[in-house]
Design a protein around this motif. Structure first.
Motif, mmCIF file in Angstrom:
data_model
loop_
_atom_site.group_PDB
_atom_site.id
_atom_site.type_symbol
_atom_site.label_atom_id
_atom_site.label_comp_id
_atom_site.label_asym_id
_atom_site.label_seq_id
_atom_site.Cartn_x
_atom_site.Cartn_y
_atom_site.Cartn_z
ATOM 1 N N UNK A 148 -32.078 9.665 -36.485
ATOM 2 C CA UNK A 148 -32.891 8.899 -37.426
ATOM 3 C C UNK A 148 -32.552 7.415 -37.370
ATOM 4 N N UNK A 149 -31.277 7.110 -37.300
ATOM 5 C CA UNK A 149 -30.863 5.704 -37.212
ATOM 6 C C UNK A 149 -31.375 5.080 -35.919
ATOM 7 N N UNK A 150 -31.238 5.786 -34.809
ATOM 8 C CA UNK A 150 -31.737 5.256 -33.530
ATOM 9 C C UNK A 150 -33.240 5.018 -33.592
ATOM 10 N N UNK A 151 -33.969 5.968 -34.171
ATOM 11 C CA UNK A 151 -35.413 5.835 -34.301
ATOM 12 C C UNK A 151 -35.772 4.620 -35.153
ATOM 13 N N UNK A 152 -35.060 4.419 -36.250
ATOM 14 C CA UNK A 152 -35.321 3.268 -37.121
ATOM 15 C C UNK A 152 -35.074 1.947 -36.398
ATOM 16 N N UNK A 153 -34.007 1.887 -35.627
ATOM 17 C CA UNK A 153 -33.687 0.641 -34.922
ATOM 18 C C UNK A 153 -34.719 0.357 -33.823
ATOM 19 N N UNK A 154 -35.136 1.396 -33.101
ATOM 20 C CA UNK A 154 -36.193 1.202 -32.100
ATOM 21 C C UNK A 154 -37.474 0.703 -32.765
ATOM 22 N N UNK A 155 -37.819 1.276 -33.913
ATOM 23 C CA UNK A 155 -39.026 0.832 -34.619
ATOM 24 C C UNK A 155 -38.893 -0.596 -35.126
#
Length: 130
Positions: free
Chosen positions: A90-97
């Motif tokens: 989830x954190x990785x997804x948020x940072x990519x977004x």
């Protein structure tokens, strides 16, 4: 979890910076025609946005051990169990977004500059007819 976010922002930000450097080099290559330079910059930045969004949607299914962020985390910050791995994704997804939104803003800015330059009479490059 703040440590994971901090490391992810650094790692992904570095990758985006290198992509931006490549886009800037292409734009400098088109510097003989500013409209084409900004239009190519917008197109390439949109391509980077697509790549970042793809990475954001697939981040939750990736094994954290196969990421660069994993290498930079110390032992106590690495996710060990299932819920911690989901939080990592989830954190990785948020940072990519986050970086995708920033890049989208830059792409829109490039398109707007291209349009303004065209309104002031500059034309996009067209190869000479044979």
């Amino acid at each position: 979890m703040d440590e994971i976010r901090r490391v992810a922002v650094g790692c992904i930000g570095r990758a985006v910076m290198f992509g931006s450097l490549a886009i800037g080099c292409v734009m400098v290559g088109f510097s003989f025609n500013p409209v084409s330079a900004f239009r190519s910059g917008a197109f390439l930045t949109l391509t980077m946005v697509l790549a970042l969004m793809w990475k954001a949607t697939t981040a939750a299914s990736k094994d954290p051990k196969h990421t660069e962020v994993w290498l930079y985390l110390d032992e106590k910050s690495r996710p060990a169990d299932g819920p911690a791995r989901r939080v990592f994704g989830t954190i990785m997804s948020d940072v990519y977004r986050l970086y995708a939104r920033i890049a989208l803003g830059v792409a829109v800015g490039f398109f707007l500059v291209s349009l303004v330059l065209m309104l002031f009479g500059l034309e996009a490059y067209r190869p000479p007819a044979k």
